[in-house]
Write an enzyme that holds these catalytic residues in place. Structure first.
Site, PDB file in Angstrom:
ATOM      1  N   GLU A  14       0.667  -1.578  -0.030  1.00  0.00           N
ATOM      2  CA  GLU A  14      -0.010   0.529   0.192  1.00  0.00           C
ATOM      3  C   GLU A  14       0.533   1.297  -0.181  1.00  0.00           C
ATOM      4  O   GLU A  14       0.545   2.360   0.466  1.00  0.00           O
ATOM      5  CB  GLU A  14      -0.797   0.024   1.168  1.00  0.00           C
ATOM      6  N   SER A 164      -6.316  -2.851   1.064  1.00  0.00           N
ATOM      7  CA  SER A 164      -6.576  -1.870  -0.671  1.00  0.00           C
ATOM      8  C   SER A 164      -7.242  -3.312  -0.791  1.00  0.00           C
ATOM      9  O   SER A 164      -6.259  -3.150  -2.518  1.00  0.00           O
ATOM     10  CB  SER A 164      -5.655  -1.583  -0.387  1.00  0.00           C
ATOM     11  N   GLU A 286     -14.492  -5.838   8.622  1.00  0.00           N
ATOM     12  CA  GLU A 286     -13.149  -5.882   8.705  1.00  0.00           C
ATOM     13  C   GLU A 286     -13.102  -4.107   9.717  1.00  0.00           C
ATOM     14  O   GLU A 286     -14.325  -3.561   9.317  1.00  0.00           O
ATOM     15  CB  GLU A 286     -12.053  -6.078   7.845  1.00  0.00           C
ATOM     16  N   ASN A 288     -10.409  -0.854   9.548  1.00  0.00           N
ATOM     17  CA  ASN A 288      -9.178   0.058   9.238  1.00  0.00           C
ATOM     18  C   ASN A 288      -9.312   1.388  10.020  1.00  0.00           C
ATOM     19  O   ASN A 288     -10.174   2.105  10.409  1.00  0.00           O
ATOM     20  CB  ASN A 288      -9.533   0.572   7.672  1.00  0.00           C
ATOM     21  N   SER A 297     -11.287   8.406  -1.842  1.00  0.00           N
ATOM     22  CA  SER A 297     -10.958   7.834  -0.787  1.00  0.00           C
ATOM     23  C   SER A 297     -12.684   8.072   0.092  1.00  0.00           C
ATOM     24  O   SER A 297     -13.134   8.436   0.074  1.00  0.00           O
ATOM     25  CB  SER A 297     -10.467   7.671   0.752  1.00  0.00           C
TER      26      SER A 297
END
Length: 323
Positions: A14, A164, A286, A288, A297
């Protein structure tokens, strides 16, 4: 005027996305309040990248830089490193030892959330719903029958610690499992295999604003590809609809689950949690803790819908870290 180190780069796949995120932060920070410095961290070296493209080594002993004979120390760090060492707790622990405030979560929470397997294990007893899962470590004798019996087909094969969507495969046939494991093991030595949840994918940011935990508007993700992979995330192969086209009742369930997870874990800074909505229930995939901050984003999109400018979002994050 406070000196702010905007750290970017990192050791993972990333790297380039982190450079983009870091540059957005660097360009956006309020110059009336802050003097930002770009600090690039790679496996080989750490350096300050000046506006005239000079690279000045960082003193790792005290995290300072010497510019034209003056030693610059930092009042706070804005962490924009996706993956190791910015998202897995290593740098959080380093800055804690040096006594420098940083805007992401603390080192334990970073290490825990970066490990999808451990995160889900901690949250499961609190009633947060999640997919059925199966774990494989590199070198294990793999029982493909047991995988299919446990999670069914199709299923997702994911590196346990990566972001990602690097290394993720959607597997529809048992014969494709060995190759999918190989792809995942290229990113991490631990692999998480999860059942396919057929529903709407949503993403939600949570952060502290003036000391209070708040959720941002929910984004619905409609991928042109088989799932929300790298192309869908960064190359326009998806529709990201904010606010999500879901009922207020379901939206409240998503907000409640995201805030509950953030609170249980004792988080600070940004988090962005992914859920699949199945039969009007959110299933967590999940969390982040260093979400992307590029123009494409999700957190910047959600903040815009909430009427929060990127500059205000970043200012709040820095001020919260120094409180």
């Amino acid at each position: 005027m406070k000196n702010i180190a905007v750290i970017m780069g990192g050791y993972s796949s990333e790297y380039q996305i982190s450079i983009k995120s870091g540059n957005v932060v660097y360009e956006t920070l309020d110059r009336q309040k802050y003097r930002p410095y770009r600090i690039v961290i790679t496996a080989e070296r750490w350096f300050h990248l000046t506006d005239d493209h000079r690279e000045i080594a960082v003193n790792r002993g005290d995290f300072s830089v010497e510019i034209d004979g003056e030693t610059i120390f930092f009042d706070a760090v804005f962490n924009a490193i996706h993956g190791s060492p910015g998202e897995d707790g290593l740098l959080q622990a380093y800055f804690e030892l040096l006594g420098i405030p940083q805007n992401s979560c603390n080192y334990y929470q970073a290490a825990l959330t970066f490990n999808k397997r451990d995160l889900l294990a901690v949250l499961r007893p609190y009633g947060i719903k999640m997919a059925k899962s199966f774990y494989v470590n590199k070198g294990d004798v793999v029982d493909f029958e047991a995988i299919v019996d446990t999670v069914g087909l199709p299923c997702f094969v994911k590196p346990n610690k990566s972001g990602s969507s690097f290394g993720i495969s959607k597997v529809k046939d048992k014969a494709a499992l060995p190759e999918a494991l190989e792809v995942a093991f290229a990113e991490d030595h631990e692999v998480l295999i999860e059942s396919f949840l057929d529903g709407t994918e949503v993403s939600i940011g949570v952060l502290r604003i003036d000391g209070e935990v708040k959720a941002l508007p929910i984004t619905e993700i409609v991928s042109e590809n088989d799932f929300f992979d790298y192309e869908a995330k960064y190359e326009g192969k998806s529709q990201e609809i904010t606010p999500a086209r879901i009922s207020e009742e379901l939206a409240e369930k998503v907000r409640a689950a995201a805030i509950k997870a953030y609170t249980i874990l004792g988080m600070k800074g940004f988090s962005r949690s992914e859920f699949i909505l199945v039969n009007d229930e959110p299933y967590m995939l999940e969390m982040n803790t260093i979400p992307g901050l590029t123009k494409e984003s999700l957190i910047p999109q959600q903040a815009a819908v909430a009427g929060i400018s990127l500059q205000d979002l970043f200012t709040n994050s820095i001020e919260d870290s120094m409180r």
